[in-house]
Design a protein around this motif. Structure first.
Motif, PDB file in Angstrom:
ATOM      1  N   LEU A   3       0.834  -1.211   0.000  1.00  0.00           N
ATOM      2  CA  LEU A   3       0.000   0.000   0.000  1.00  0.00           C
ATOM      3  C   LEU A   3       0.864   1.255   0.000  1.00  0.00           C
ATOM      4  O   LEU A   3       0.514   2.254  -0.638  1.00  0.00           O
ATOM      5  CB  LEU A   3      -0.954  -0.011   1.194  1.00  0.00           C
ATOM      6  N   GLN A   6       2.110   1.692  -3.553  1.00  0.00           N
ATOM      7  CA  GLN A   6       1.056   2.216  -4.417  1.00  0.00           C
ATOM      8  C   GLN A   6       0.798   3.691  -4.151  1.00  0.00           C
ATOM      9  O   GLN A   6       0.667   4.479  -5.086  1.00  0.00           O
ATOM     10  CB  GLN A   6      -0.237   1.421  -4.232  1.00  0.00           C
ATOM     11  N   ARG A  82      -2.895 -11.586  -3.526  1.00  0.00           N
ATOM     12  CA  ARG A  82      -3.411 -10.552  -2.616  1.00  0.00           C
ATOM     13  C   ARG A  82      -2.589  -9.271  -2.724  1.00  0.00           C
ATOM     14  O   ARG A  82      -3.128  -8.181  -2.748  1.00  0.00           O
ATOM     15  CB  ARG A  82      -3.443 -11.059  -1.182  1.00  0.00           C
ATOM     16  N   LEU A  86      -3.802  -5.534  -3.920  1.00  0.00           N
ATOM     17  CA  LEU A  86      -3.598  -4.306  -3.149  1.00  0.00           C
ATOM     18  C   LEU A  86      -2.903  -3.225  -3.980  1.00  0.00           C
ATOM     19  O   LEU A  86      -3.119  -2.039  -3.773  1.00  0.00           O
ATOM     20  CB  LEU A  86      -2.767  -4.600  -1.895  1.00  0.00           C
TER      21      LEU A  86
END
Length: 104
Positions: A3, A6, A82, A86
């Motif tokens: 995260l 990103q 996963r 994300l």
């Protein structure tokens, strides 16, 4: 980490979007490794410089196409899916194909 990566990527692209497009060159590691000559040529062109011969890197530092994606092999496929989910927005913004079922 996914995260945070990103968020950093999306912030960087927001800043790039506000800049003169002639002042930004987007370069992906995979493209540089797969086709170094073309990508380095693109860099020379973007810098408006005449290409010059560069010394060859040490063989121990030389990345090849076989290096691309190697890190994914060390991650359990379910965990990798996963993580990709994300990171989907950031990956897509960088031009990577994201499996729709993995995107969250």
């Amino acid at each position: 980490c996914a995260l945070q990566w990103q968020a950093s990527v999306l912030r960087a692209f927001e800043a790039f979007d506000r800049m003169d497009p002639n002042r930004v060159l987007f370069l992906r590691y995979e493209d540089l490794v797969r086709d170094s000559a073309s990508e380095v040529g693109r860099i020379w062109q973007w810098l408006a410089l005449e290409p010059v011969a560069l010394p060859s890197p040490s063989p121990s530092l030389h990345a090849t196409a076989s290096h691309i994606g190697r890190g994914r092999l060390a991650v359990d496929p379910e965990v990798g899916a996963r993580i990709e989910g994300l990171m989907a927005r950031g990956l897509a913004r960088c031009g990577y194909t994201v499996t729709p079922t993995r995107a969250l």
